[in-house]
Write a protein that holds these residues in place. Structure first.
Motif, mmCIF file in Angstrom:
data_model
loop_
_atom_site.group_PDB
_atom_site.id
_atom_site.type_symbol
_atom_site.label_atom_id
_atom_site.label_comp_id
_atom_site.label_asym_id
_atom_site.label_seq_id
_atom_site.Cartn_x
_atom_site.Cartn_y
_atom_site.Cartn_z
ATOM 1 N N UNK A 343 -37.154 3.460 3.511
ATOM 2 C CA UNK A 343 -37.641 1.818 4.048
ATOM 3 C C UNK A 343 -37.142 0.830 3.292
ATOM 4 N N UNK A 344 -36.708 -0.020 4.267
ATOM 5 C CA UNK A 344 -36.195 -0.918 3.889
ATOM 6 C C UNK A 344 -36.196 -2.055 5.096
ATOM 7 N N UNK A 345 -36.087 -3.431 4.420
ATOM 8 C CA UNK A 345 -35.531 -4.840 5.533
ATOM 9 C C UNK A 345 -34.849 -4.869 6.003
ATOM 10 N N UNK A 346 -34.287 -5.684 6.786
ATOM 11 C CA UNK A 346 -32.812 -5.720 7.360
ATOM 12 C C UNK A 346 -32.470 -6.622 8.120
ATOM 13 N N UNK A 347 -31.803 -7.567 8.236
ATOM 14 C CA UNK A 347 -31.612 -8.847 8.679
ATOM 15 C C UNK A 347 -30.685 -8.260 10.208
ATOM 16 N N UNK A 348 -31.200 -9.092 11.853
ATOM 17 C CA UNK A 348 -30.776 -8.643 12.528
ATOM 18 C C UNK A 348 -29.074 -9.423 12.717
ATOM 19 N N UNK A 349 -28.227 -9.439 13.458
ATOM 20 C CA UNK A 349 -26.842 -9.981 13.015
ATOM 21 C C UNK A 349 -26.659 -10.553 12.164
ATOM 22 N N UNK A 350 -27.003 -9.348 10.428
ATOM 23 C CA UNK A 350 -25.988 -9.721 9.447
ATOM 24 C C UNK A 350 -24.913 -8.803 9.284
ATOM 25 N N UNK A 351 -24.112 -9.125 7.940
ATOM 26 C CA UNK A 351 -23.407 -8.062 7.606
ATOM 27 C C UNK A 351 -23.957 -7.488 6.165
ATOM 28 N N UNK A 352 -23.037 -6.493 6.779
ATOM 29 C CA UNK A 352 -24.125 -5.420 5.344
ATOM 30 C C UNK A 352 -22.826 -4.747 4.889
ATOM 31 N N UNK A 353 -22.502 -4.258 3.998
ATOM 32 C CA UNK A 353 -21.145 -3.579 3.345
ATOM 33 C C UNK A 353 -22.313 -2.405 2.040
ATOM 34 N N UNK A 354 -22.322 -1.591 2.063
ATOM 35 C CA UNK A 354 -21.908 -0.291 0.728
ATOM 36 C C UNK A 354 -21.476 -0.146 -0.485
ATOM 37 N N UNK A 355 -21.688 0.263 -1.564
ATOM 38 C CA UNK A 355 -21.344 0.120 -2.773
ATOM 39 C C UNK A 355 -21.810 1.454 -2.691
ATOM 40 N N UNK A 356 -20.463 2.276 -3.325
ATOM 41 C CA UNK A 356 -20.955 3.425 -4.702
ATOM 42 C C UNK A 356 -19.450 3.668 -5.714
ATOM 43 N N UNK A 357 -19.946 3.777 -6.403
ATOM 44 C CA UNK A 357 -18.518 2.874 -7.972
ATOM 45 C C UNK A 357 -17.818 4.432 -7.250
ATOM 46 N N UNK A 358 -18.805 5.852 -7.121
ATOM 47 C CA UNK A 358 -18.133 7.165 -7.424
ATOM 48 C C UNK A 358 -17.081 7.880 -6.398
ATOM 49 N N UNK A 359 -17.210 6.837 -4.872
ATOM 50 C CA UNK A 359 -17.111 7.487 -3.557
ATOM 51 C C UNK A 359 -15.719 7.240 -3.417
ATOM 52 N N UNK A 360 -14.842 8.218 -2.828
ATOM 53 C CA UNK A 360 -13.478 7.926 -2.851
ATOM 54 C C UNK A 360 -13.147 6.680 -1.903
ATOM 55 N N UNK A 361 -14.083 7.087 -1.001
ATOM 56 C CA UNK A 361 -13.708 5.597 0.290
ATOM 57 C C UNK A 361 -14.896 5.438 0.534
ATOM 58 N N UNK A 362 -15.073 4.567 1.451
ATOM 59 C CA UNK A 362 -15.874 3.690 2.114
ATOM 60 C C UNK A 362 -15.789 3.504 3.082
ATOM 61 N N UNK A 363 -16.025 3.967 4.792
ATOM 62 C CA UNK A 363 -15.054 2.804 5.935
ATOM 63 C C UNK A 363 -16.647 2.668 7.233
ATOM 64 N N UNK A 364 -16.325 2.105 7.287
ATOM 65 C CA UNK A 364 -15.941 0.272 7.641
ATOM 66 C C UNK A 364 -16.291 -0.257 5.840
ATOM 67 N N UNK A 365 -15.442 -1.611 6.175
ATOM 68 C CA UNK A 365 -16.324 -2.129 4.544
ATOM 69 C C UNK A 365 -16.880 -3.408 4.620
ATOM 70 N N UNK A 366 -17.405 -3.412 6.245
ATOM 71 C CA UNK A 366 -18.884 -4.922 6.260
ATOM 72 C C UNK A 366 -18.652 -4.293 7.451
#
Length: 533
Positions: A343-366
């Motif tokens: 569960x979380x709250x999300x804003x429509x038409x807003x930009x989100x990013x995902x962060x994880x320090x040990x990830x080799x790669x995350x795509x897309x950036x936002x």
């Protein structure tokens, strides 16, 4: 501002005793202007704001000035129970106002209206009418009894699932009349008798919303029944703000290309209800205002263990809360679902990013979060990890731009435990067995809670809120649980399968409830997790 005040003063003097703005759409900005006029008026006693699309927020602007009105007509707006309560407080002790009409609003608690009529009758000798004027207090009391008779306790059920050509069909066999809620889809059916209900999620035909000011705000359901007759249908929504909830409606599509928009008979925090005369396709729609709005959301994770000899992959979905998890699992069958609090709250038409320090790669950036209910749900983010990673911290952030500066606000953050790299098919079978066991436990726990006396149930909730050995369940969450079965789900969601069994095993001894009814339902799970001692 000075010029606006001057115009408002001049206009208020020209109005006289009556002002009729019925059938004139008033947005928040317009209501702010009308507020200035009401502030200056002295002679105005009859105000007609019927069918003006007024929300609770708009009503709040007028509250300081409504004591001047003898007759106030607010018929056919989007005022909710909260708005009525604030209106009553604002007019408490005011004997000048004789009549208020609030019929055909989003008011679900008819008791609010009767209590107000009683208050005026007892305290001032006058009568304030909150329904059309031919209703007396006695009529309203009779209406309450009728409403209460209709509002049976909601019974939750797990539907039968069948997959044909990649599409899930849900089935529920009921044996009596009443209100029944599907735990899997969130749909709630008001049934007149026994019978079978079949339903499925289908694709939206966006052509049918062309030249309308509506857009999808939830899945489209195809609903059929054999013998049970559905008199009321409650569809889940994900809105959080009262104004956004007021902009919801339900579209009914039948004969493949014929649509009709249905006015809700009731709107709650999580459902919108409509009367049903014929069955086919039903979906929640929202007025398309292009504005950002906060909704209830969910973050879903699926693991792909064998991307390459050195890598594994995590698929991350950001979705509205009213998208059934079963639909996403069905579309991602080749991957392993990672259970976590979503569960979380999300804003429509807003930009989100995902962060994880040990990830080799995350795509897309936002990624821009949009409400897409076309039936095909695609991952929002793709996370590549080393093969041996079994746990990671992950967070979803909301990009905010204020005064030319860009900041990031954390929307969702969790420690994720990944599945060990084993045979995918075996993993899924094991997980399915575990999920079935957990569902059975929730059902048995619901039966235990249903058997508790009122004082035992109150004591149990107090203990859950004041436990020392585990995370306490917040009192607001305990109060939000509409029934005992829903509380059982909350307990397992908060503490997990094993820990919830351990907790209930301990708490039943404190009530005390060590009778056969309770111990028979607890014993299989106590034995499973070795808690006999």
């Amino acid at each position: 501002m000075a010029m606006s005040l001057k115009w408002a003063s001049s206009l208020s003097k020209a109005l006289g005793k009556e002002l009729d703005l019925s059938d004139t759409p008033l947005n928040y900005r317009t209501c702010e202007s009308l507020q200035l006029v009401l502030d200056y008026t002295e002679d105005l006693t009859h105000l007609n704001l019927s069918h003006c699309q007024i929300t609770d927020a708009c009503l709040d602007l007028f509250l300081p000035h409504l004591h001047k009105m003898m007759i106030l007509d607010l018929t056919g707006n989007d005022i909710t129970d909260k708005g009525v309560q604030r209106l009553r407080i604002a007019l408490d002790g005011n004997s000048f106002t004789k009549t208020i009409c609030l019929c055909d609003n989003q008011i679900t608690e008819i008791g609010l209206l009767v209590e107000e009529a009683r208050f005026e009758t007892q305290q001032t000798g006058t009568r304030r009418c909150t329904q059309p004027q031919h209703y007396s207090t006695k009529d309203l009391e009779s209406k309450i009894k009728t409403e209460k008779k209709k509002e049976d306790p909601i019974k939750e059920f797990e539907p039968e699932l069948e997959v044909n050509n990649g599409r899930i069909s849900y089935r529920f066999q009921c044996t009596s009349e009443g209100l029944f809620m599907c735990r899997t889809t969130g749909l709630l059916f008001g049934l007149k008798g026994s019978g079978c209900v079949e339903y499925s999620v289908v694709h939206w035909d966006m052509r049918l919303l062309i030249n309308t000011h509506y857009e999808p705000a939830g899945p489209m359901f195809d609903i059929k029944t054999t013998t049970a007759e559905i008199y009321e249908l409650h569809l889940p929504h994900c809105e959080t703000h009262v104004d956004a909830i007021g902009n919801l409606s339900v579209v009914h599509i039948h004969n493949e290309d014929t649509r009709e928009f249905l006015s809700p008979v009731k709107i709650s925090k999580k459902h919108i209800a409509v009367n049903v005369c014929r069955l086919s396709h039903y979906g929640v729609v929202h007025e398309n205002d292009q504005n950002n709005r906060m909704i209830r959301g969910q973050v879903l994770l699926f693991q792909e263990p064998d991307v390459s000899p050195t890598l594994q992959r995590l698929w991350v979905f950001l979705l509205p809360s009213n998208v059934p998890l079963s639909e996403i699992k069905n579309q991602q069958q080749e991957y392993v679902f990672i259970q976590t609090s979503s569960e979380c709250k999300l804003m429509t038409n807003a930009k989100y990013t995902l962060i994880s320090k040990i990830a080799k790669k995350i795509q897309p950036k936002q990624k821009l979060f949009e409400l897409l209910h076309d039936g095909n749900h695609h991952p929002t983010f793709e996370v590549f990890l080393d093969k041996d990673v079994t746990e990671l911290q992950i967070k979803v952030q909301h990009k905010i731009k204020e005064s030319g500066n860009i900041t990031f606000k954390t929307t969702w953050k969790r420690l994720i435990m990944l599945k060990k790299n084993r045979d995918n098919h075996t993993e899924m079978i094991s997980e399915e067995h575990s999920n079935n066991q957990e569902k059975k436990w929730i059902s048995d726990l619901g039966e235990i809670m249903e058997d508790l006396k009122c004082d035992e149930f109150k004591k149990l909730k107090h203990l859950m809120n004041n436990t020392k050995n585990r995370v306490c369940i917040r009192w607001t969450k305990l109060e939000e649980a509409n029934n005992r079965c829903e509380l059982a789900s909350l307990v397992v969601e908060t503490w997990g399968f094993k820990e919830s069994v351990k907790a209930i095993h301990e708490l039943m001894k404190k009530l005390p409830r060590n009778d056969e009814f309770v111990t028979d339902r607890l014993k299989p799970y106590v034995t499973q997790f070795g808690l006999e001692g």
